[in-house]
Design a protein around this motif. Structure first.
Motif, PDB file in Angstrom:
ATOM      1  N   SER A  45       0.763  -1.104   0.112  1.00 15.09           N
ATOM      2  CA  SER A  45      -0.187  -0.199  -0.053  1.00 15.09           C
ATOM      3  C   SER A  45       1.076   1.338   0.102  1.00 15.09           C
ATOM      4  O   SER A  45       0.565   2.492  -0.685  1.00 15.09           O
ATOM      5  CB  SER A  45      -0.943  -0.149   1.323  1.00 15.09           C
ATOM      6  N   VAL A  46       1.852   1.349   0.691  1.00 14.88           N
ATOM      7  CA  VAL A  46       2.868   2.348   0.700  1.00 14.88           C
ATOM      8  C   VAL A  46       3.263   2.490  -0.475  1.00 14.88           C
ATOM      9  O   VAL A  46       3.370   3.895  -1.069  1.00 14.88           O
ATOM     10  CB  VAL A  46       3.950   2.151   1.886  1.00 14.88           C
ATOM     11  N   ASP A  47       3.950   1.486  -1.345  1.00 11.24           N
ATOM     12  CA  ASP A  47       4.280   1.810  -2.707  1.00 11.24           C
ATOM     13  C   ASP A  47       3.201   2.221  -3.359  1.00 11.24           C
ATOM     14  O   ASP A  47       3.446   3.010  -4.661  1.00 11.24           O
ATOM     15  CB  ASP A  47       4.909   0.274  -3.072  1.00 11.24           C
ATOM     16  N   GLY A  48       2.220   1.726  -3.340  1.00 15.53           N
ATOM     17  CA  GLY A  48       0.855   2.099  -4.168  1.00 15.53           C
ATOM     18  C   GLY A  48       0.511   3.753  -3.862  1.00 15.53           C
ATOM     19  O   GLY A  48       0.060   4.401  -5.041  1.00 15.53           O
ATOM     20  N   GLN A  88      -9.638   8.641  -0.713  1.00 16.75           N
ATOM     21  CA  GLN A  88     -10.905   8.798   0.179  1.00 16.75           C
ATOM     22  C   GLN A  88     -11.044   7.463   0.770  1.00 16.75           C
ATOM     23  O   GLN A  88     -11.558   7.217   1.859  1.00 16.75           O
ATOM     24  CB  GLN A  88     -12.047   9.373  -0.819  1.00 16.75           C
ATOM     25  N   ASN A  89     -10.876   6.539  -0.384  1.00 17.99           N
ATOM     26  CA  ASN A  89     -11.228   4.835   0.202  1.00 17.99           C
ATOM     27  C   ASN A  89     -10.440   4.584   1.328  1.00 17.99           C
ATOM     28  O   ASN A  89     -10.967   3.992   2.250  1.00 17.99           O
ATOM     29  CB  ASN A  89     -11.010   4.024  -1.135  1.00 17.99           C
ATOM     30  N   GLN A  90      -9.017   4.817   1.382  1.00 22.88           N
ATOM     31  CA  GLN A  90      -8.296   4.593   2.322  1.00 22.88           C
ATOM     32  C   GLN A  90      -8.704   5.262   3.555  1.00 22.88           C
ATOM     33  O   GLN A  90      -8.510   4.532   4.886  1.00 22.88           O
ATOM     34  CB  GLN A  90      -6.804   4.733   2.113  1.00 22.88           C
ATOM     35  N   MET A  91      -8.894   6.425   3.541  1.00 27.35           N
ATOM     36  CA  MET A  91      -9.328   7.119   4.764  1.00 27.35           C
ATOM     37  C   MET A  91     -10.424   6.711   5.321  1.00 27.35           C
ATOM     38  O   MET A  91     -10.781   6.876   6.288  1.00 27.35           O
ATOM     39  CB  MET A  91      -9.439   8.820   4.480  1.00 27.35           C
ATOM     40  N   GLU A  92     -11.420   6.145   4.660  1.00 24.95           N
ATOM     41  CA  GLU A  92     -12.633   5.379   5.026  1.00 24.95           C
ATOM     42  C   GLU A  92     -12.369   3.896   5.772  1.00 24.95           C
ATOM     43  O   GLU A  92     -12.653   3.524   6.586  1.00 24.95           O
ATOM     44  CB  GLU A  92     -13.807   5.485   4.193  1.00 24.95           C
ATOM     45  N   ARG A  93     -11.481   3.116   4.932  1.00 20.88           N
ATOM     46  CA  ARG A  93     -11.442   1.808   5.258  1.00 20.88           C
ATOM     47  C   ARG A  93     -10.427   1.560   6.404  1.00 20.88           C
ATOM     48  O   ARG A  93     -10.665   0.423   7.057  1.00 20.88           O
ATOM     49  CB  ARG A  93     -10.917   0.906   3.933  1.00 20.88           C
ATOM     50  N   TYR A  94      -9.327   2.442   6.475  1.00 25.09           N
ATOM     51  CA  TYR A  94      -8.467   1.822   7.787  1.00 25.09           C
ATOM     52  C   TYR A  94      -9.062   2.107   8.918  1.00 25.09           C
ATOM     53  O   TYR A  94      -8.918   1.284  10.008  1.00 25.09           O
ATOM     54  CB  TYR A  94      -7.163   2.988   7.454  1.00 25.09           C
ATOM     55  N   ILE A 106      -3.331   6.123   8.542  1.00 23.17           N
ATOM     56  CA  ILE A 106      -3.637   6.918   7.321  1.00 23.17           C
ATOM     57  C   ILE A 106      -3.625   8.158   7.039  1.00 23.17           C
ATOM     58  O   ILE A 106      -3.568   8.877   6.163  1.00 23.17           O
ATOM     59  CB  ILE A 106      -5.084   5.928   6.457  1.00 23.17           C
ATOM     60  N   ALA A 107      -4.244   9.041   7.905  1.00 23.14           N
ATOM     61  CA  ALA A 107      -4.210  10.333   7.937  1.00 23.14           C
ATOM     62  C   ALA A 107      -2.885  11.042   7.802  1.00 23.14           C
ATOM     63  O   ALA A 107      -2.344  11.923   7.102  1.00 23.14           O
ATOM     64  CB  ALA A 107      -4.991  11.116   9.228  1.00 23.14           C
TER      65      ALA A 107
END
Length: 160
Positions: A45-48, A88-94, A106-107
């Motif tokens: 995810s960091v690489d992404g 946005q997706n990661q800010m919601e899913r994490y 994630i923030a």
């Protein structure tokens, strides 16, 4: 023979009634997390995220003249759409998955200098009229609405 059918019918009716009137199971609450706020595959995810930033910056550095028509327009919109969708997706899913540690983690991950640069360039594109919120999908739009909240449209670069 009719007694057997009556017993089968009674069992079926009883089962349907039990399903129909049974209380709904309660949703299981996620246990609070004390971990790092991310999973074992976080290195990917960091690489992404790094690739998403590179792509978004490349999108925002493309010639202004290509932002309004044809393939240039499609590339401009899809580049921003993809970046803000992932963000946005990661800010919601994490937070959903990892609780408060996930939200904090994630923030921080999405608040690098590059992310701030992308936000600033997005604000400029919006203010100049190169980007409309309706150009983006619903997930990306939620994040971009936050980014451009205090911006007013000063130009009409892609209007008519």
């Amino acid at each position: 023979m009719s007694r057997i059918w009556f017993v089968v019918w009674a069992i079926v009716i009883w089962q349907v009634a039990a399903w129909a009137f049974a209380p709904e199971p309660k949703a299981r609450q996620a246990a609070p997390m004390d971990g790092p706020g991310y999973g074992t595959n976080e290195k990917y995810s960091v690489d992404g995220r790094a690739r998403q930033r590179e792509s978004a910056i490349a999108t925002l550095e493309r010639p202004y003249g290509a932002r309004c028509t044809g393939d240039g327009r499609k590339q401009f919109i899809s580049g921003l759409d993809e970046y803000y969708y992932q963000r946005q997706n990661q800010m919601e899913r994490y937070p959903e998955t990892f609780g408060k540690p996930g939200a904090d983690y994630i923030a921080k991950q999405w608040s690098t200098g590059e992310d701030q640069r992308i936000d600033r360039l997005t604000q400029e594109a919006y203010a100049q009229g190169y980007l409309a919120l309706t150009d983006l999908n619903n997930v990306a739009r939620k994040m971009v609405e936050t980014v451009v909240r205090n911006e007013s449209i000063r130009g009409k670069a892609c209007a008519g």
